[in-house]
Write an enzyme that holds these catalytic residues in place. Sequence first.
Site, PDB file in Angstrom:
ATOM      1  N   SER A 240     -49.635  83.680  27.840  1.00 52.70           N
ATOM      2  CA  SER A 240     -48.994  83.980  29.137  1.00 52.70           C
ATOM      3  C   SER A 240     -47.710  84.782  28.940  1.00 52.70           C
ATOM      4  O   SER A 240     -47.411  85.703  29.714  1.00 52.70           O
ATOM      5  CB  SER A 240     -48.719  82.699  29.925  1.00 52.70           C
ATOM      6  OG  SER A 240     -48.021  81.759  29.156  1.00 52.70           O
ATOM      7  N   HIS A 270     -55.556  77.807  26.771  1.00 54.72           N
ATOM      8  CA  HIS A 270     -54.109  77.882  27.021  1.00 54.72           C
ATOM      9  C   HIS A 270     -53.750  76.830  28.098  1.00 54.72           C
ATOM     10  O   HIS A 270     -54.066  75.654  27.933  1.00 54.72           O
ATOM     11  CB  HIS A 270     -53.766  79.327  27.414  1.00 54.72           C
ATOM     12  CG  HIS A 270     -52.306  79.670  27.443  1.00 54.72           C
ATOM     13  ND1 HIS A 270     -51.329  78.903  26.874  1.00 54.72           N
ATOM     14  CD2 HIS A 270     -51.641  80.731  28.011  1.00 54.72           C
ATOM     15  CE1 HIS A 270     -50.145  79.473  27.074  1.00 54.72           C
ATOM     16  NE2 HIS A 270     -50.311  80.575  27.765  1.00 54.72           N
ATOM     17  N   HIS A 317     -53.250  73.806  17.743  1.00 56.52           N
ATOM     18  CA  HIS A 317     -52.311  74.842  18.197  1.00 56.52           C
ATOM     19  C   HIS A 317     -52.375  76.031  17.252  1.00 56.52           C
ATOM     20  O   HIS A 317     -52.583  75.860  16.048  1.00 56.52           O
ATOM     21  CB  HIS A 317     -50.869  74.303  18.245  1.00 56.52           C
ATOM     22  CG  HIS A 317     -49.987  75.126  19.132  1.00 56.52           C
ATOM     23  ND1 HIS A 317     -49.323  76.224  18.673  1.00 56.52           N
ATOM     24  CD2 HIS A 317     -49.698  75.021  20.449  1.00 56.52           C
ATOM     25  CE1 HIS A 317     -48.641  76.761  19.680  1.00 56.52           C
ATOM     26  NE2 HIS A 317     -48.852  76.056  20.775  1.00 56.52           N
ATOM     27  N   ARG A 326     -42.886  68.816  22.730  1.00 62.06           N
ATOM     28  CA  ARG A 326     -43.046  68.694  24.182  1.00 62.06           C
ATOM     29  C   ARG A 326     -43.953  67.505  24.508  1.00 62.06           C
ATOM     30  O   ARG A 326     -43.783  66.855  25.533  1.00 62.06           O
ATOM     31  CB  ARG A 326     -43.618  70.002  24.763  1.00 62.06           C
ATOM     32  CG  ARG A 326     -42.742  71.215  24.494  1.00 62.06           C
ATOM     33  CD  ARG A 326     -43.435  72.512  24.884  1.00 62.06           C
ATOM     34  NE  ARG A 326     -44.673  72.715  24.121  1.00 62.06           N
ATOM     35  CZ  ARG A 326     -45.536  73.709  24.339  1.00 62.06           C
ATOM     36  NH1 ARG A 326     -45.302  74.594  25.295  1.00 62.06           N
ATOM     37  NH2 ARG A 326     -46.624  73.837  23.606  1.00 62.06           N
ATOM     38  N   ASP A 372     -50.187  69.761  26.335  1.00 69.02           N
ATOM     39  CA  ASP A 372     -51.113  69.416  27.411  1.00 69.02           C
ATOM     40  C   ASP A 372     -51.746  68.033  27.240  1.00 69.02           C
ATOM     41  O   ASP A 372     -52.371  67.529  28.172  1.00 69.02           O
ATOM     42  CB  ASP A 372     -52.215  70.487  27.502  1.00 69.02           C
ATOM     43  CG  ASP A 372     -51.627  71.857  27.789  1.00 69.02           C
ATOM     44  OD1 ASP A 372     -50.749  71.948  28.659  1.00 69.02           O
ATOM     45  OD2 ASP A 372     -52.032  72.831  27.123  1.00 69.02           O
TER      46      ASP A 372
HETATM   47  N1  HAX Z   1     -61.069  70.262  18.890  1.00 67.09           N
HETATM   48  C1  HAX Z   1     -62.129  70.680  18.141  1.00 67.09           C
HETATM   49  N2  HAX Z   1     -62.090  71.750  17.342  1.00 67.09           N
HETATM   50  C2  HAX Z   1     -60.937  72.418  17.279  1.00 67.09           C
HETATM   51  C3  HAX Z   1     -59.804  72.039  17.976  1.00 67.09           C
HETATM   52  C4  HAX Z   1     -59.894  70.918  18.832  1.00 67.09           C
HETATM   53  N3  HAX Z   1     -58.889  70.497  19.573  1.00 67.09           N
HETATM   54  N4  HAX Z   1     -58.808  72.899  17.717  1.00 67.09           N
HETATM   55  C5  HAX Z   1     -59.307  73.809  16.849  1.00 67.09           C
HETATM   56  N5  HAX Z   1     -60.598  73.520  16.587  1.00 67.09           N
HETATM   57  C6  HAX Z   1     -61.518  74.304  15.775  1.00 67.09           C
HETATM   58  C7  HAX Z   1     -61.571  75.724  16.310  1.00 67.09           C
HETATM   59  O1  HAX Z   1     -62.421  75.803  17.465  1.00 67.09           O
HETATM   60  C8  HAX Z   1     -62.063  76.494  15.123  1.00 67.09           C
HETATM   61  O2  HAX Z   1     -63.430  76.263  14.996  1.00 67.09           O
HETATM   62  P1  HAX Z   1     -64.453  77.435  14.516  1.00 67.09           P
HETATM   63  O3  HAX Z   1     -63.921  77.906  13.200  1.00 67.09           O
HETATM   64  O4  HAX Z   1     -65.761  76.764  14.458  1.00 67.09           O
HETATM   65  O5  HAX Z   1     -64.363  78.504  15.590  1.00 67.09           O
HETATM   66  C9  HAX Z   1     -61.349  75.772  13.957  1.00 67.09           C
HETATM   67  O6  HAX Z   1     -61.038  74.443  14.450  1.00 67.09           O
HETATM   68  C10 HAX Z   1     -60.079  76.447  13.493  1.00 67.09           C
HETATM   69  O7  HAX Z   1     -59.207  76.598  14.596  1.00 67.09           O
HETATM   70  P2  HAX Z   1     -57.619  76.699  14.336  1.00 67.09           P
HETATM   71  O8  HAX Z   1     -57.387  77.899  13.482  1.00 67.09           O
HETATM   72  O9  HAX Z   1     -57.097  75.389  13.885  1.00 67.09           O
HETATM   73  O10 HAX Z   1     -57.078  76.907  15.823  1.00 67.09           O
HETATM   74  P3  HAX Z   1     -56.860  78.264  16.606  1.00 67.09           P
HETATM   75  O11 HAX Z   1     -55.512  78.791  16.280  1.00 67.09           O
HETATM   76  O12 HAX Z   1     -58.017  79.197  16.477  1.00 67.09           O
HETATM   77  O13 HAX Z   1     -56.885  77.737  18.122  1.00 67.09           O
HETATM   78  C11 HAX Z   1     -56.354  76.347  19.940  1.00 67.09           C
HETATM   79  C12 HAX Z   1     -55.831  77.029  18.700  1.00 67.09           C
HETATM   80  C13 HAX Z   1     -55.195  75.735  20.711  1.00 67.09           C
HETATM   81  C14 HAX Z   1     -57.064  77.387  20.838  1.00 67.09           C
HETATM   82  C15 HAX Z   1     -57.372  75.256  19.513  1.00 67.09           C
HETATM   83  O14 HAX Z   1     -56.705  74.299  18.731  1.00 67.09           O
HETATM   84  C16 HAX Z   1     -58.073  74.570  20.679  1.00 67.09           C
HETATM   85  O15 HAX Z   1     -59.110  75.073  21.153  1.00 67.09           O
HETATM   86  N6  HAX Z   1     -57.525  73.401  21.177  1.00 67.09           N
HETATM   87  C17 HAX Z   1     -58.071  72.724  22.330  1.00 67.09           C
HETATM   88  C18 HAX Z   1     -57.634  73.411  23.627  1.00 67.09           C
HETATM   89  C19 HAX Z   1     -56.152  73.214  23.860  1.00 67.09           C
HETATM   90  O16 HAX Z   1     -55.628  72.109  23.794  1.00 67.09           O
HETATM   91  N7  HAX Z   1     -55.455  74.290  24.229  1.00 67.09           N
HETATM   92  C20 HAX Z   1     -54.011  74.248  24.566  1.00 67.09           C
HETATM   93  C21 HAX Z   1     -53.121  74.795  23.468  1.00 67.09           C
HETATM   94  C22 HAX Z   1     -51.655  74.752  23.809  1.00 67.09           C
HETATM   95  C23 HAX Z   1     -51.363  75.653  24.932  1.00 67.09           C
HETATM   96  O17 HAX Z   1     -51.429  76.861  24.877  1.00 67.09           O
HETATM   97  N8  HAX Z   1     -51.079  75.085  26.051  1.00 67.09           N
HETATM   98  O18 HAX Z   1     -50.928  75.817  27.169  1.00 67.09           O
END
Ligand code: HAX
Length: 438
Positions: A240, A270, A317, A326, A372
């Site tokens: 964002s 996000h 994250h 947070r 979150d």
């Molecule tokens: N549950 C299951 N698997 C997860 C995971 C979770 N909470 N978080 C990461 N992974 C997986 C990824 O999907 C990825 O899998 P693949 O290799 O099979 O694609 C692997 O672990 C490596 O990911 P990473 O490098 O640790 O994480 P990224 O930097 O790619 O992604 C995210 C970060 C926040 C998008 C991710 O942790 C996620 O999807 N979390 C759940 C959604 C979430 O809570 N989002 C909010 C984040 C904070 C924010 O912006 N708030 O607004």
Amino acid sequence: MDPLKAKFKEKAAALAAEVKSMLKEHGEKVIDQVTLSQAYGGMRDIKSMIWETSLLDAQEGIRFRGYSIPELSEKLPKGRGKEPLPEGLFWLMLTDEIPTEEETLWLTNEWEKRRNVPSHVYAAIDALPKETHAMTMFTVGIMALQTESIFAKRYEEGMPKSEYWDVTYEDSMNLIANLPPVAAYIYRRKFKDGQRIEPNTRLDWASNFAHMLGYDDADFKNLMRLYMTIHADHEGGNASAHTTHLVGSTLSDPYLSFAAAMNALAGPLHGLANQEVIKWIFEMVDNLGTTQPTDEQIVEYVKKTLSEGRVVPGYGHAVLRQPDPRFTAQKVFAEQYCQNDDIVKIVWQIFNTVPPILQSLGKIKNPWPNVDAHSGALLVHYGMKEYGFYTVLFGVSRALGVLAAQCWSRALGFPLERPKSLTTELVKEMLANTEAKA
Ligand code: HAX
């Protein structure tokens, strides 16, 4: 000129001069290099943007102008409440100075004076079916407010570059003043009786927002002050913030840039994660038939979620490698105000049980909770169960950080953002050339 604008002008002029001479002397120095994995992998950790208002450390979490969340909690003015006022944080982000109680009160009154939502904004929201997602309504409301942009009007009249910062400040202040009534109306229309609740001019910005939403409990108002403060900014690279930065760099005005940012916040990886967390917890409770599950039941449910190819919302994250401060700030709030709440207890059980499971997957870089993971349980505690609205709350808060940063971007004269992209074909050629030379 108002006192906040005058202070910002003075600070911005000084930093702009400093940056100019720094670039003259060191402009060619290398601050980072980019790997192929980073180019394909979401540009993680590439240092390529300047964002003055906050800085994120992977271990320690967010610092706003050098202050951690516990430090802000101690130092920012609290007005008549128990939590720091977001007004104080906005002042800090814009000026790099902790405001006094009087300065904070001045800002409360200033936003109060600037609140004036044109009727066509409500009409634009009314034109959407009630089933429309609250974030779509929010973006439409912000776009409808754009008719009030001073930046756009002055640009059309031929405003010189030297005035961009000034009108960006004016638009940012007006937009922040008008977001709470627009957001509150979306809540009232979509989930309640559709009647607007008139603002109470004696309340601070966050507690007036709570009031317009229909929540007058003193503790809910404290929660809103905390919520609006901790969600405000998370340095410049998150989706964002970066969207605001990118769109603003084309000289789209603050309304257009912020509306674009809200579309990024509306993604489930996000900001929408805050609704996904509580939705997932409600599904768990329904599935297990109890609001007091055992740790073992939670572990089984988490494993089921993962086996369905879904993520555990609220965990992981892109930058952080520790529990999000947070999350911790909200846990501390919950310990004080609602530690016996069943849903709050489930959030804490998840905190105890999920990280080892995620760790065992062997691929996740951060098994800890993010911001979150906790917010929904607190809102549910005070009766706000309509999780489809939660991301709008996040969005109202996020305005403070990204708009303060946009004031800085225009004051420092940042140009159009335009990174270089490659094709895989070109990447293969580059690799072949490197190998040939080796
Ligand atoms: N549950 C299951 N698997 C997860 C995971 C979770 N909470 N978080 C990461 N992974 C997986 C990824 O999907 C990825 O899998 P693949 O290799 O099979 O694609 C692997 O672990 C490596 O990911 P990473 O490098 O640790 O994480 P990224 O930097 O790619 O992604 C995210 C970060 C926040 C998008 C991710 O942790 C996620 O999807 N979390 C759940 C959604 C979430 O809570 N989002 C909010 C984040 C904070 C924010 O912006 N708030 O607004």
